[in-house]
Design an enzyme around this catalytic site. Structure first.
Site, mmCIF file in Angstrom:
data_model
loop_
_atom_site.group_PDB
_atom_site.id
_atom_site.type_symbol
_atom_site.label_atom_id
_atom_site.label_comp_id
_atom_site.label_asym_id
_atom_site.label_seq_id
_atom_site.Cartn_x
_atom_site.Cartn_y
_atom_site.Cartn_z
ATOM 1 N N HIS A 78 0.838 -1.203 0.000
ATOM 2 C CA HIS A 78 0.000 0.000 0.000
ATOM 3 C C HIS A 78 0.870 1.249 0.000
ATOM 4 O O HIS A 78 0.669 2.164 -0.806
ATOM 5 C CB HIS A 78 -0.930 -0.014 1.216
ATOM 6 N N ASP A 108 6.393 21.574 -26.336
ATOM 7 C CA ASP A 108 6.425 20.233 -25.746
ATOM 8 C C ASP A 108 7.500 20.241 -24.663
ATOM 9 O O ASP A 108 8.051 21.291 -24.331
ATOM 10 C CB ASP A 108 6.734 19.169 -26.820
ATOM 11 N N TRP A 148 7.274 0.120 3.967
ATOM 12 C CA TRP A 148 7.826 0.851 2.812
ATOM 13 C C TRP A 148 9.211 1.372 3.139
ATOM 14 O O TRP A 148 9.978 1.711 2.240
ATOM 15 C CB TRP A 148 6.896 1.980 2.376
ATOM 16 N N SER A 177 13.083 6.368 -13.517
ATOM 17 C CA SER A 177 12.007 7.038 -14.245
ATOM 18 C C SER A 177 11.841 8.469 -13.756
ATOM 19 O O SER A 177 11.755 9.415 -14.544
ATOM 20 C CB SER A 177 10.713 6.240 -14.063
ATOM 21 N N SER A 178 11.824 8.640 -12.436
ATOM 22 C CA SER A 178 11.551 9.987 -11.948
ATOM 23 C C SER A 178 12.765 10.895 -12.101
ATOM 24 O O SER A 178 12.616 12.105 -12.286
ATOM 25 C CB SER A 178 11.055 9.951 -10.504
ATOM 26 N N HIS A 261 12.612 12.068 3.788
ATOM 27 C CA HIS A 261 11.932 13.316 4.112
ATOM 28 C C HIS A 261 11.725 14.187 2.884
ATOM 29 O O HIS A 261 10.607 14.639 2.656
ATOM 30 C CB HIS A 261 12.564 14.079 5.275
ATOM 31 N N GLU A 263 11.328 13.172 0.030
ATOM 32 C CA GLU A 263 10.284 12.467 -0.711
ATOM 33 C C GLU A 263 8.891 12.920 -0.263
ATOM 34 O O GLU A 263 8.004 13.111 -1.094
ATOM 35 C CB GLU A 263 10.433 10.956 -0.536
ATOM 36 N N TYR A 265 8.020 15.701 0.699
ATOM 37 C CA TYR A 265 7.731 16.997 0.073
ATOM 38 C C TYR A 265 7.547 16.865 -1.430
ATOM 39 O O TYR A 265 6.796 17.625 -2.035
ATOM 40 C CB TYR A 265 8.798 18.023 0.447
ATOM 41 N N SER A 276 -2.613 26.742 -5.408
ATOM 42 C CA SER A 276 -2.442 28.174 -5.672
ATOM 43 C C SER A 276 -3.188 28.587 -6.945
ATOM 44 O O SER A 276 -3.882 29.614 -6.956
ATOM 45 C CB SER A 276 -0.958 28.519 -5.818
ATOM 46 N N HIS A 310 14.448 13.320 12.204
ATOM 47 C CA HIS A 310 13.270 13.386 13.072
ATOM 48 C C HIS A 310 12.423 12.106 12.952
ATOM 49 O O HIS A 310 11.498 11.924 13.723
ATOM 50 C CB HIS A 310 12.424 14.647 12.828
ATOM 51 N N HIS A 311 12.770 11.257 11.995
ATOM 52 C CA HIS A 311 12.111 9.951 11.925
ATOM 53 C C HIS A 311 12.815 8.924 12.808
ATOM 54 O O HIS A 311 12.423 7.762 12.841
ATOM 55 C CB HIS A 311 12.105 9.441 10.481
ATOM 56 N N THR A 336 5.780 26.795 5.738
ATOM 57 C CA THR A 336 4.492 26.130 5.544
ATOM 58 C C THR A 336 3.363 27.059 5.970
ATOM 59 O O THR A 336 2.336 27.181 5.293
ATOM 60 C CB THR A 336 4.442 24.820 6.351
ATOM 61 N N LYS A 339 2.585 29.697 3.415
ATOM 62 C CA LYS A 339 1.749 29.251 2.319
ATOM 63 C C LYS A 339 0.273 29.261 2.713
ATOM 64 O O LYS A 339 -0.584 29.748 1.984
ATOM 65 C CB LYS A 339 2.148 27.835 1.855
ATOM 66 N N ARG A 458 1.873 1.013 15.158
ATOM 67 C CA ARG A 458 1.462 0.841 13.777
ATOM 68 C C ARG A 458 1.970 -0.505 13.262
ATOM 69 O O ARG A 458 2.757 -1.171 13.911
ATOM 70 C CB ARG A 458 1.987 1.993 12.918
HETATM 71 C C1 HEM Z 1 4.914 21.228 9.354
HETATM 72 C C2 HEM Z 1 5.480 20.338 8.650
HETATM 73 C C3 HEM Z 1 5.819 18.924 9.122
HETATM 74 C C4 HEM Z 1 6.483 18.527 10.236
HETATM 75 C C5 HEM Z 1 7.041 19.402 11.329
HETATM 76 C C6 HEM Z 1 6.552 17.079 10.188
HETATM 77 C C7 HEM Z 1 7.161 16.281 11.137
HETATM 78 C C8 HEM Z 1 7.203 14.907 11.101
HETATM 79 C C9 HEM Z 1 7.887 14.075 12.039
HETATM 80 C C10 HEM Z 1 8.689 14.576 13.227
HETATM 81 C C11 HEM Z 1 7.694 12.779 11.680
HETATM 82 C C12 HEM Z 1 8.260 11.547 12.358
HETATM 83 C C13 HEM Z 1 7.292 10.974 13.292
HETATM 84 C C14 HEM Z 1 7.715 9.654 13.817
HETATM 85 O O1 HEM Z 1 7.955 8.719 13.022
HETATM 86 O O2 HEM Z 1 7.789 9.533 15.045
HETATM 87 C C15 HEM Z 1 6.882 12.790 10.505
HETATM 88 C C16 HEM Z 1 6.475 11.646 9.845
HETATM 89 C C17 HEM Z 1 5.943 11.669 8.576
HETATM 90 N N1 HEM Z 1 5.574 12.790 7.874
HETATM 91 FE FE1 HEM Z 1 5.653 14.694 8.537
HETATM 92 N N2 HEM Z 1 5.924 16.639 9.077
HETATM 93 C C18 HEM Z 1 5.475 17.733 8.389
HETATM 94 C C19 HEM Z 1 4.833 17.732 7.191
HETATM 95 C C20 HEM Z 1 4.677 16.620 6.404
HETATM 96 C C21 HEM Z 1 4.255 16.647 5.031
HETATM 97 C C22 HEM Z 1 3.907 17.899 4.256
HETATM 98 C C23 HEM Z 1 4.240 15.370 4.608
HETATM 99 C C24 HEM Z 1 3.882 14.812 3.252
HETATM 100 C C25 HEM Z 1 3.070 15.302 2.431
HETATM 101 C C26 HEM Z 1 4.633 14.543 5.703
HETATM 102 C C27 HEM Z 1 4.710 13.174 5.630
HETATM 103 C C28 HEM Z 1 5.161 12.373 6.635
HETATM 104 C C29 HEM Z 1 5.257 10.938 6.541
HETATM 105 C C30 HEM Z 1 4.898 10.086 5.323
HETATM 106 C C31 HEM Z 1 5.730 10.486 7.764
HETATM 107 C C32 HEM Z 1 5.903 9.052 8.228
HETATM 108 C C33 HEM Z 1 6.921 8.267 7.535
HETATM 109 C C34 HEM Z 1 6.938 6.862 8.089
HETATM 110 O O3 HEM Z 1 7.417 6.676 9.210
HETATM 111 O O4 HEM Z 1 6.469 5.951 7.399
HETATM 112 N N3 HEM Z 1 4.889 15.326 6.783
HETATM 113 N N4 HEM Z 1 6.594 14.098 10.160
HETATM 114 CU CU LIG Z 2 10.094 13.851 7.759
#
Ligand code: HEM
Ligand SMILES: [Cu+2]
Ligand SMILES: [Cu+2]
Lengths: 534, 283
Positions: A78, A108, A148, A177-178, A261, A263, A265, A276, A310-311, A336, A339, A458
């Site tokens: 998924h 093009d 993933w 590809s990307s 990370h 990614e 974004y 926008s 931070h992950h 952010t 925006k 999770r």
């Molecule tokens: C204000 C902006 C953001 C902050 C401060 C933030 C912060 C964080 C932090 C600290 C984690 C880690 C949490 C953990 O695993 O304990 C996290 C996980 C995640 N964030 Fe954000 N985030 C922000 C915006 C976004 C945006 C814009 C996206 C994507 C569109 C995003 C997607 C994700 C994803 C996919 C994970 C989990 C990845 C995984 O463990 O599988 N975040 N974020």
């Molecule tokens: Cu992150």
């Protein structure tokens, strides 16, 4: 279509018809269409997998899966499918390919043949991922069940079968590809803008694509390196991630998140651009703080490269390192915020029309805010200690992705559908789709904050009985959003059958970008004479 | 304006849910049905985590509420009927500076307690007792390095093995036992893949990584049983390797240790291979 093109006095170049038109295509619009169709397929597969997971989690105890291996194959597939085969193809390959040349006044993309191979690598990549589901992963069980994030050593010694190798090769192809796509977009945007279209006159959607493809160009190779090391650890006796050979499992995590990370974004910045355009169109008012908006995206992209750990707050990093990543991560919240407030300010004083694309865009602004503020909670290592690897994180990233990125994709879909197909979609069906989805996904993901706070990890197929209540609610929400998805597909079919002509510009005075000056659908080749931008 | 009504209603529901941060139903040592917030605290660190989370919850609810309010005002005042002629404003330097500076100030305001909490967690005080937890596919092994040579395995109780009142997927055969009000160091390592040792009511979560030794600490302030679950995906039975910590009086702990030394004494004097292979220190 031909008649329209002729009506505009354009010399229709000869081009292949039938299946050759697509297989051999070098046309950015045809390739964009293929990307969108591919993303629909990816979304369908990824969505079915998610419903499967919610069915399992609806009640405590194992209902459908005999063990959690298969459940984790579902979570892994998924995640990978939604990221690499739904959101990225839709936003960059689909809308990017279609609209970037139209918006900058280019005939093009810069490298049309490379565009073709960028797309055709994806079905190959997807096939490899599907194969991985059917070959051995964990001992005696098929498929990759390592998430993933494919952390070593679960993805090395924990998965002795070849499934992970197939997944790695799949990611290599998707990455290639990307990267090819990124090179194409960068060259196109830097070199093929119509006379007068300076960087600071480019529509924000083009800016958003430019930032995104730079993120791809810089982040994807890091992933490629990491998974290549994984591949050699698995097959050729290297020990990059194996302590007994002097390697370190945490090296993989650092490399993965250095890609991971940026990614996330990559998955949202094109959405910023679409929102926008849409907000400005339906407010009938130019974007507020255009330069701030453009450079906020650049800032988000830049800072996005220095926050990865931070992950990894629970892996045992030193105090100083954790403190640094707390500060760096919180800094991202500032651009952010710029925006979000600028979108509101764009609407402030506007003359808002709540057409379907606008509903998705406004829904996005609020739900993305909710996901953003829980991101700020998670940024603080002290409290992330309690939330890391719980459903709180799942709730956070689905608010920014499922309710963020996906909402922008639907916003873009309804916004540009009339341009791309020439047909108007049905407003009532579009609105029904929006409300079902809006209600559905909130019911799915809001209660997951509660589950995470109360400690539910999770990636588990069965949970202690105390978590049953909110899980049931969450599952019900997913069925509602599933119905929403059916309404979406019905709406697409309905629009193609109804064949109501959309006209060049169905949105009126607010739609000021160049694509609205062309017929709908645009001719096979546009801008035989380049437009002049004042 | 049915659209608006629906949006407002939903938003109010969301805010009401967000605002219900202080859960009436927080479990101590384990979750309780329909729980909304963090588990009840049984350690000084968790008390601070809960305080800090509540503090953040007020701030983020205010921010989300503010954005929602702005959106509602915009939709009411500036829809095509209420405001047929759009304004032409596209800049306002003052307000653009404001919405950059104010968030920075809010973040600085958050950073102060955030760092205090982080330092409390990571500046590990001198230990009264050390417990070593080794994550294995799919159970935990515990040893008490300053109390002799024994090590024992802790496996989840399956259906039919549990006694009345023991929670499903959380109860284990051999619990980790620690004395109340003592500083306990937990050192973790993984013997095969990465696992993560977590006990929500103590506010701890620390990965158990092969080839590394990680360390955290807690002081349990109430006797009782405290559950947690493995918090890093580790394969097929990741969902089924819970952590159970029994906190007892000092006397009961001494008695348990004496008992354990006999009960879990190693047949051969050698440390198990899994433990030995994980002895490489990170520094
Ligand atoms: C204000 C902006 C953001 C902050 C401060 C933030 C912060 C964080 C932090 C600290 C984690 C880690 C949490 C953990 O695993 O304990 C996290 C996980 C995640 N964030 Fe954000 N985030 C922000 C915006 C976004 C945006 C814009 C996206 C994507 C569109 C995003 C997607 C994700 C994803 C996919 C994970 C989990 C990845 C995984 O463990 O599988 N975040 N974020
Ligand atoms: Cu992150
Ligand atoms: Cu685990």
């Amino acid at each position: 279509m031909d008649t329209i093109a002729k009506a505009h006095g354009e010399d229709q170049h000869d081009h292949p018809h039938g299946w050759r038109r697509y297989l051999y295509s070098t046309n950015h619009k045809d390739i964009g269409t293929m990307y969108l169709a591919f993303a629909l397929l990816g979304g369908l597969v990824g969505g079915v997998l998610s419903i499967g997971m919610r069915l399992e989690l609806m009640h405590p105890g194992l209902q459908f899966f005999h063990d959690s291996h298969m459940f984790n194959v579902f979570t892994t597939a998924h995640g990978l499918i939604m990221i690499f085969f739904m959101v990225m193809p839709a936003m960059i390959g689909g809308f990017g390919n279609w609209m970037v040349p139209l918006m900058i006044g280019a005939p093009d993309m810069a490298f049309p043949r490379m565009n073709n191979i960028s797309f055709w690598l994806l079905p190959a990549s997807f096939t490899l991922l599907i194969i991985s589901l059917f070959v051995e992963g964990e001992p005696g069980a098929p498929g990759v069940a390592a998430g993933w994030t494919i952390y070593a050593p679960l993805s090395t010694t924990g998965h002795p079968g070849p499934a992970v190798d197939f997944a790695i090769l799949s990611l290599h192809l998707a990455g290639a590809s990307s990267i090819l796509g990124a090179i194409n977009f960068i060259t196109t945007i830097f070199n093929m803008r119509a006379p007068g279209m300076t960087m600071h006159k480019m529509p924000l959607f083009v800016w958003s694509q430019l930032v995104t493809v730079f993120l791809i160009l810089l982040a994807m190779p890091v992933l490629a390196g990491a998974i290549t090391m994984l591949l050699t650890d698995r097959n050729f006796g290297t020990t990059f991630f194996t302590p007994s050979g002097g390697g370190d499992p945490l090296l993989f995590q650092h490399l993965f998140w250095f890609f991971g990370h940026p990614e996330v974004y990559i998955l949202i910045v094109p959405g910023f651009g679409m929102v926008s355009q849409i907000v400005a169109t339906f407010a009938r008012k130019p974007v507020f703080g255009y330069l701030g908006m453009a450079y906020a995206m650049v800032a988000i992209g830049g800072i996005g490269f220095v926050v990865w750990a931070h992950h990894m707050y629970t892996v045992g990093m030193s105090t100083a390192v954790q403190a640094y990543f707390v500060v760096a991560t919180m800094v991202i919240a500032v651009p952010t915020g710029v925006k979000i407030f600028s979108w509101v300010a764009t609407m402030w004083g506007g003359s808002l029309e709540f057409k379907t694309p606008m509903l998705w865009a406004i829904g996005f602004i609020f739900l993305f805010t909710v996901g953003g503020v829980t991101g700020v909670v998670l940024a603080n290592a002290g409290v992330d200690r309690s939330l890391q690897d719980t459903y709180y994180v799942v709730a956070h990233f689905h608010y920014v992705l499922s309710l963020g990125a996906v909402f922008t994709i639907f916003a873009g879909w309804y916004y540009w559908f009339p341009k791309m197909s020439g047909y108007m979609y049905s407003e009532p069906i579009g609105k029904l789709h929006f409300w079902l989805t809006f209600i559905g996904v909130n019911i799915v993901f809001f209660p997951q904050h509660f589950l995470g706070l109360s400690g539910m990890p999770r990636r588990i197929a069965d949970y202690p009985d105390a978590f049953a209540g909110w899980n049931l609610v969450s599952s019900i929400g997913s069925y509602i959003s599933g119905v929403g998805a059916l309404v979406f597909f019905f709406g697409v079919a309905h629009a193609f059958m109804r064949k109501q002509r959309a006209g060049d510009n169905p949105w009126g005075a607010g739609a000021t970008t160049l694509e609205w000056t062309l017929p709908s659908p645009p001719p096979f080749h546009q801008y035989n004479e380049l437009p002049l931008i004042k | 304006m049915s659209l608006l009504n629906r949006m407002t209603l939903l938003a109010m529901m969301i805010i009401a849910m967000l605002g219900a941060g202080e859960p009436a139903l927080a479990g101590l040592g384990q979750p309780s049905p329909w729980q909304l917030g963090l588990q009840e605290s049984a350690s000084p660190v968790m008390t601070d985590i809960i305080w800090f989370h509540d503090f953040l919850l007020y701030i983020i609810t205010a921010i989300a509420g503010f954005v929602l309010a702005l959106l509602i005002v915009v939709m009411v005042r500036f829809n095509a009927r209420a405001n047929p002629i759009p304004w032409r404003t596209t800049h306002n330097t003052l307000i653009e500076i404001a919405w950059t500076i104010i968030p920075i100030m809010i973040l600085m305001f958050i950073a102060v307690p955030s760092f205090k909490l982080l330092f409390l967690q990571l500046n590990v005080p001198a230990a009264d007792l050390t417990v070593k937890a080794t994550g294995k596919q799919w159970y935990w092994s515990y040893s008490y390095p300053d109390n002799g040579e024994f090590e024992f395995d802790s496996l989840m109780l399956k259906d039919g093995e549990r006694k009345e009142g023991q929670p499903r997927l959380l109860a284990v055969d051999n619990e980790m036992v620690v004395p109340v009000n003592k500083i306990v160091h937990v050192i973790t390592t993984g013997s095969d893949v990465i696992h993560s040792f977590a006990v929500p009511s103590f506010g701890i979560k620390i990965d158990a990584v092969p080839g590394r030794i990680n360390e955290t600490w807690f002081t349990a302030t109430k006797e009782g049983i405290y559950y947690g679950q493995c918090s890093e995906l580790c394969g097929k039975d990741h969902a089924f390797m819970p952590i159970a910590v029994r906190v007892v009086s000092e006397q009961a702990f001494s008695a348990w240790i004496e008992d354990a030394k006999k009960k879990y004494a190693r047949n051969e004097g050698l440390p198990s291979t899994a433990v030995a292979s994980a002895q490489r220190l990170p520094q």
